[in-house]
Design a protein around this motif. Structure first.
Motif, short mmCIF file in Angstrom:
data_model
loop_
_atom_site.label_atom_id
_atom_site.label_comp_id
_atom_site.label_asym_id
_atom_site.label_seq_id
_atom_site.Cartn_x
_atom_site.Cartn_y
_atom_site.Cartn_z
N ALA A 285 -2.07 14.64 8.72
CA ALA A 285 -2.26 14.73 10.17
C ALA A 285 -1.82 13.47 10.88
O ALA A 285 -1.43 13.51 12.05
CB ALA A 285 -3.74 15.04 10.47
N ASP A 286 -1.88 12.33 10.19
CA ASP A 286 -1.49 11.08 10.86
C ASP A 286 0.02 10.90 10.91
O ASP A 286 0.51 9.97 11.54
CB ASP A 286 -2.15 9.88 10.17
N GLY A 287 0.78 11.76 10.23
CA GLY A 287 2.24 11.67 10.28
C GLY A 287 2.82 10.50 9.52
O GLY A 287 4.02 10.20 9.66
N LEU A 288 2.02 9.83 8.71
CA LEU A 288 2.48 8.65 7.99
C LEU A 288 2.81 9.00 6.54
O LEU A 288 2.24 9.93 5.96
CB LEU A 288 1.39 7.57 7.99
N PRO A 289 3.72 8.24 5.93
CA PRO A 289 3.93 8.39 4.49
C PRO A 289 2.70 7.87 3.74
O PRO A 289 2.15 6.82 4.09
CB PRO A 289 5.16 7.52 4.21
N HIS A 290 2.27 8.62 2.73
CA HIS A 290 1.08 8.24 1.96
C HIS A 290 1.46 7.89 0.53
O HIS A 290 2.33 8.52 -0.08
CB HIS A 290 0.07 9.40 1.94
N THR A 291 0.78 6.87 -0.01
CA THR A 291 0.94 6.47 -1.40
C THR A 291 -0.42 6.42 -2.06
O THR A 291 -1.35 5.80 -1.51
CB THR A 291 1.60 5.08 -1.50
N ARG A 292 -0.57 7.06 -3.21
CA ARG A 292 -1.85 6.97 -3.90
C ARG A 292 -1.89 5.71 -4.74
O ARG A 292 -0.96 5.40 -5.50
CB ARG A 292 -2.09 8.18 -4.81
N VAL A 293 -2.98 4.99 -4.59
CA VAL A 293 -3.19 3.74 -5.32
C VAL A 293 -4.48 3.87 -6.11
O VAL A 293 -5.52 4.22 -5.54
CB VAL A 293 -3.26 2.54 -4.36
N ASP A 294 -4.43 3.59 -7.39
CA ASP A 294 -5.61 3.77 -8.24
C ASP A 294 -6.30 2.45 -8.55
O ASP A 294 -5.66 1.41 -8.76
CB ASP A 294 -5.20 4.42 -9.57
N VAL A 295 -7.62 2.53 -8.57
CA VAL A 295 -8.45 1.42 -9.01
C VAL A 295 -9.12 1.85 -10.31
O VAL A 295 -9.93 2.79 -10.32
CB VAL A 295 -9.53 1.07 -7.96
N LEU A 296 -8.76 1.20 -11.39
CA LEU A 296 -9.29 1.53 -12.71
C LEU A 296 -10.10 0.35 -13.23
O LEU A 296 -10.03 -0.77 -12.70
CB LEU A 296 -8.17 1.85 -13.70
N SER A 297 -10.87 0.58 -14.25
CA SER A 297 -11.61 -0.52 -14.87
C SER A 297 -10.61 -1.55 -15.41
O SER A 297 -9.74 -1.22 -16.22
CB SER A 297 -12.47 0.00 -16.02
N GLY A 298 -10.71 -2.77 -14.89
CA GLY A 298 -9.83 -3.84 -15.34
C GLY A 298 -8.45 -3.81 -14.74
O GLY A 298 -7.60 -4.62 -15.11
N ALA A 299 -8.17 -2.89 -13.82
CA ALA A 299 -6.86 -2.82 -13.19
C ALA A 299 -7.03 -2.48 -11.72
O ALA A 299 -8.01 -1.86 -11.32
CB ALA A 299 -5.97 -1.78 -13.88
N CYS A 300 -6.07 -2.88 -10.92
CA CYS A 300 -6.18 -2.69 -9.47
C CYS A 300 -4.81 -2.39 -8.87
O CYS A 300 -3.82 -3.04 -9.22
CB CYS A 300 -6.76 -3.96 -8.83
N GLY A 301 -4.75 -1.41 -7.99
CA GLY A 301 -3.55 -1.19 -7.20
C GLY A 301 -2.41 -0.52 -7.92
O GLY A 301 -1.25 -0.65 -7.49
N ARG A 302 -2.69 0.21 -8.97
CA ARG A 302 -1.60 0.90 -9.66
C ARG A 302 -1.12 2.11 -8.86
O ARG A 302 -1.92 2.81 -8.24
CB ARG A 302 -2.07 1.36 -11.04
N GLY A 303 0.18 2.33 -8.87
CA GLY A 303 0.72 3.50 -8.20
C GLY A 303 1.64 3.18 -7.04
O GLY A 303 2.37 4.06 -6.57
N TRP A 304 1.65 1.94 -6.61
CA TRP A 304 2.55 1.57 -5.50
C TRP A 304 3.90 1.20 -6.12
O TRP A 304 4.27 0.05 -6.23
CB TRP A 304 1.95 0.40 -4.73
N ASP A 305 4.63 2.21 -6.50
CA ASP A 305 5.86 2.01 -7.26
C ASP A 305 7.12 2.09 -6.40
O ASP A 305 8.21 1.71 -6.85
CB ASP A 305 5.96 3.05 -8.38
#
Length: 418
Positions: free
Chosen positions: A56-76
């Motif tokens: 609805a916001d008309g913006l491109p979306h990127t999924r970013v995951d927060v895992l145990s011991g890891a942060c910000g995965r998925g911004w590829d």
């Protein structure tokens, strides 16, 4: 106004409460301010699916995951411009997540209290440069994700961002403000003493003239009310929550004396109240020497003073007969400026709207100063003496200031750092 009108009906308690960590910016005419605040701090949307066919916001979306011991995965596939990151917490702990400029540490967006298994959205305007997500799990070691290099885009400079304020940054302005309050305690004691002397002499006309200057000295110290503790209720409390209203035994201080002076009470009835107010103010001056303001509150108070002004003074809830609500609002503006002056060194490099804020402060000050009228009892136009257009103008100007001051409260909120 002697003997005129009933006491105001008890309303909500007048408390200087701690604001939420992210003040909400509201107002139909404040779209630009809203966009700016969102660009700086991001926006925690309600939990939502990480992927949808259309947004609805008309913006491109990127999924970013927060895992145990890891942060910000998925911004590829980094891109510049306005965009959204759907931050999903797949770890077993609640976590705070910040999107930071990897070089400067400036925060572009954030989400707090992201529970396990939930997804929230951070929106940011990203320019060319290096960025990384930083994750702060509850009771666990912070983790900074991989650095992502965003290419420069034509005309894509990115939105505003701010380097987080630390507790150490806030200590000097807090100490400076404490000294400023200390310098006004003698004025408060002197002015309150003049009010007491007039009442004890039985000169109620002189007492009415002395009441407002004394009250305004106190009102200018609005950022310290939380540190004053119970003394604030004794000195400047209202009838809110008191079953006996204006005649309740626990109704004391400036507003109780105001009620008596403008509702025909005798000097003998007011003398004990004036004595108590004088004693309470003297005790406050003594206790203040040992008080320590919380640096975490300073930015909040910059917003909170005028929030209370709009809620109480500009609705007439704290007028017990003197008709001085606009004078109090003007004193509150001085109190706000006293806080901002001490925060200014932190704001000049963090808040791009500082010049506009100071312009609006000056404009609102001029508007309120126009209501100082020697031909009115008390020297100020009473709130009910404003015509509709002027009252709407006063409310609108103070409301606009509140929107900008909400940004100050957010900027001065201490964030966790690596």
């Amino acid at each position: 106004m002697s003997g005129s009108g009933p006491a105001p009906a008890p309303g909500p308690a007048r408390t200087r409460r701690r604001l939420p960590r992210r003040p909400v910016i509201v107002g139909a005419g404040a779209l630009a301010a809203v966009v700016a605040a969102v660009a700086v701090w991001g926006w925690a949307a309600p939990d939502a699916p990480a992927h949808r066919a259309a947004y609805a916001d008309g913006l491109p979306h990127t999924r970013v995951d927060v895992l145990s011991g890891a942060c910000g995965r998925g911004w590829d596939h980094p891109r510049p411009g306005r965009q959204a990151f759907d931050v999903r917490n797949t770890s077993g702990r609640a976590v705070e997540v910040y999107l930071r400029n990897a070089r400067t540490g400036a925060v572009l967006g954030e989400v707090e209290g992201l529970g396990p298994g939930t997804t929230r959205t951070v929106r940011a305007d990203v320019g060319g440069g290096s960025y990384a997500f930083a994750c702060y799990p509850d009771d666990a070691v912070p983790v900074t994700g991989p650095t992502v290099k965003v290419p420069d885009g034509a005309g894509q400079k990115g939105g505003p961002a701010a380097v987080p304020v630390s507790l150490h940054d806030l200590i000097p302005p807090t100490l400076s403000y404490q000294h400023w309050v200390t310098d006004r305690m003698d004025d408060l004691v002197t002015a309150t003493g003049a009010l007491r002397s007039a009442i004890r002499a039985g000169d109620l006309g002189r007492a009415r003239a002395a009441w407002l200057p004394a009250h305004l000295v106190y009102e200018r110290m609005g950022a310290a009310y939380g540190t004053f503790g119970d003394a604030d209720q004794a000195i400047n409390g209202t009838t809110a929550g008191l079953p006996g209203g204006a005649h309740d035994k626990d109704f004391t201080g400036f507003h109780r004396i105001e009620y008596g002076l403008w509702h025909g009470e005798s000097a003998s009835a007011l003398r004990p109240l004036a004595d108590q107010l004088t004693d309470d103010v003297s005790t406050l001056r003594t206790d203040w020497k040992r008080a320590r303001m919380d640096p975490l509150d300073v930015g909040l108070r910059a917003h909170e003073i005028l929030e209370n002004t709009l809620q109480f003074e500009l609705t007439g809830r704290t007028d017990y007969g003197s008709g001085s609500s606009l004078a109090t609002a003007r004193a509150n503006l001085d109190g706000t400026r006293a806080v901002l002056t001490r925060l200014r060194p932190l704001l000049t490099t963090r808040y791009p709207g500082l010049t506009e804020l100071e312009t609006e402060l000056a404009s609102t000050q001029r508007l309120l100063d126009q209501q100082k009228r020697p031909d009115h009892d008390g020297g100020w136009t009473p709130l009910k003496g404003l015509d509709r257009s002027r009252r709407e103008k006063v409310n609108a100007d103070v409301g606009e200031l509140l929107e900008r001051l909400a940004d100050i409260a957010a900027l001065c909120d201490v964030r966790r750092t690596p």
